[in-house]
Design a protein around this motif. Sequence first.
Motif, PDB file in Angstrom:
ATOM      1  N   MET A 136       0.859  -1.185   0.000  1.00 44.66           N
ATOM      2  CA  MET A 136       0.000   0.000   0.000  1.00 44.66           C
ATOM      3  C   MET A 136       0.896   1.236   0.000  1.00 44.66           C
ATOM      4  N   SER A 137       0.352   2.379  -0.458  1.00 41.54           N
ATOM      5  CA  SER A 137       1.189   3.588  -0.474  1.00 41.54           C
ATOM      6  C   SER A 137       1.107   4.344   0.845  1.00 41.54           C
ATOM      7  N   VAL A 138       0.110   4.033   1.689  1.00 38.70           N
ATOM      8  CA  VAL A 138       0.069   4.653   3.015  1.00 38.70           C
ATOM      9  C   VAL A 138       0.874   3.802   3.985  1.00 38.70           C
ATOM     10  N   GLU A 139       1.356   4.446   5.045  1.00 37.04           N
ATOM     11  CA  GLU A 139       1.957   3.729   6.161  1.00 37.04           C
ATOM     12  C   GLU A 139       0.931   3.719   7.283  1.00 37.04           C
ATOM     13  N   THR A 140       0.930   2.636   8.058  1.00 38.65           N
ATOM     14  CA  THR A 140      -0.145   2.391   9.005  1.00 38.65           C
ATOM     15  C   THR A 140       0.381   2.035  10.385  1.00 38.65           C
ATOM     16  N   THR A 141      -0.355   2.483  11.416  1.00 39.63           N
ATOM     17  CA  THR A 141      -0.189   1.887  12.739  1.00 39.63           C
ATOM     18  C   THR A 141      -1.565   1.838  13.402  1.00 39.63           C
ATOM     19  N   GLY A 142      -1.606   1.475  14.675  1.00 38.76           N
ATOM     20  CA  GLY A 142      -2.909   1.328  15.337  1.00 38.76           C
ATOM     21  C   GLY A 142      -2.871   1.829  16.762  1.00 38.76           C
ATOM     22  N   LEU A 143      -4.065   2.092  17.294  1.00 37.08           N
ATOM     23  CA  LEU A 143      -4.248   2.552  18.674  1.00 37.08           C
ATOM     24  C   LEU A 143      -5.447   1.811  19.257  1.00 37.08           C
ATOM     25  N   GLY A 144      -5.350   1.444  20.529  1.00 39.11           N
ATOM     26  CA  GLY A 144      -6.502   0.826  21.184  1.00 39.11           C
ATOM     27  C   GLY A 144      -6.414  -0.683  21.186  1.00 39.11           C
ATOM     28  N   PRO A 145      -7.476  -1.362  21.623  1.00 42.20           N
ATOM     29  CA  PRO A 145      -7.438  -2.822  21.778  1.00 42.20           C
ATOM     30  C   PRO A 145      -7.157  -3.580  20.473  1.00 42.20           C
ATOM     31  N   LEU A 146      -7.632  -3.050  19.343  1.00 39.99           N
ATOM     32  CA  LEU A 146      -7.499  -3.757  18.068  1.00 39.99           C
ATOM     33  C   LEU A 146      -7.066  -2.774  16.984  1.00 39.99           C
TER      34      LEU A 146
END
Length: 211
Positions: free
Chosen positions: A46-56
Amino acid sequence: MRDETGFTLLPGRLSPDDQARLVADIMQAAREAPFHVQATPGGKPMSVETTGLGPLSWVSDRLGYRYEPRHPLTGQPWPPMPPLLQALWADLVDPVVPADAGLVNLYRPGARMGLHRDEDEADFAFPVLSISLGDTALFRIGGLTRKGPTRSLRLASGDVCLLAGQSRLAYHGVDRIIPGSSRLVPGGGRINITLRRAAPPPALAAPVPSR
Ligand code: MD3
Ligand code: FE
């Protein structure tokens, strides 16, 4: 400002101070849970970079799309949801049932997101809440099928959108960002956070046997 499809745009819903606070919280969280490039199930980056926050948070790899409780590279739980995001969900969506997933997308200049639907969540009755930070995006939203008319709108820093009702399952994407349109994100670009309710509701408690 909710339209007939259930789509609401709240321009400038976040103050400049709240925007700066959120970017700082996200950059701090990204020290533990680094932004990374995910691949589609077909193997394309993908052209975006991703991370996450929270339980899932939402992950994509050769196995498909799903929500996971841990960062795929570090194996560590996602950092907690910043209080400002919890409060925004409580205000605009549900004061009782919290968001359980925060997907953070980083768009450096040139990044985009193709037309898709968000359909990996258990219960589409919960809306998706989106927060835009940094450079303005040219965002596209259509209807419930891939063909058919779409409309294009700009999402600027501090704008919040709520995707409820019919619009919850609408096709949407990001055609491009306007580089240099904001100085908020260190290094330039745009951050979008989507808050979701991803997990199924807990099973109803078993009846208490009477004897
Ligand atoms: C959800 N992100 O992460 S958010 C995504 O700007 C995603 O990064 C885009 O699409 C971004 O899945 C768009 C705003 C948005 C708009 C319409 C939607 C989210 C939506 C319609 C249905 C569900
Ligand atoms: Fe989406």
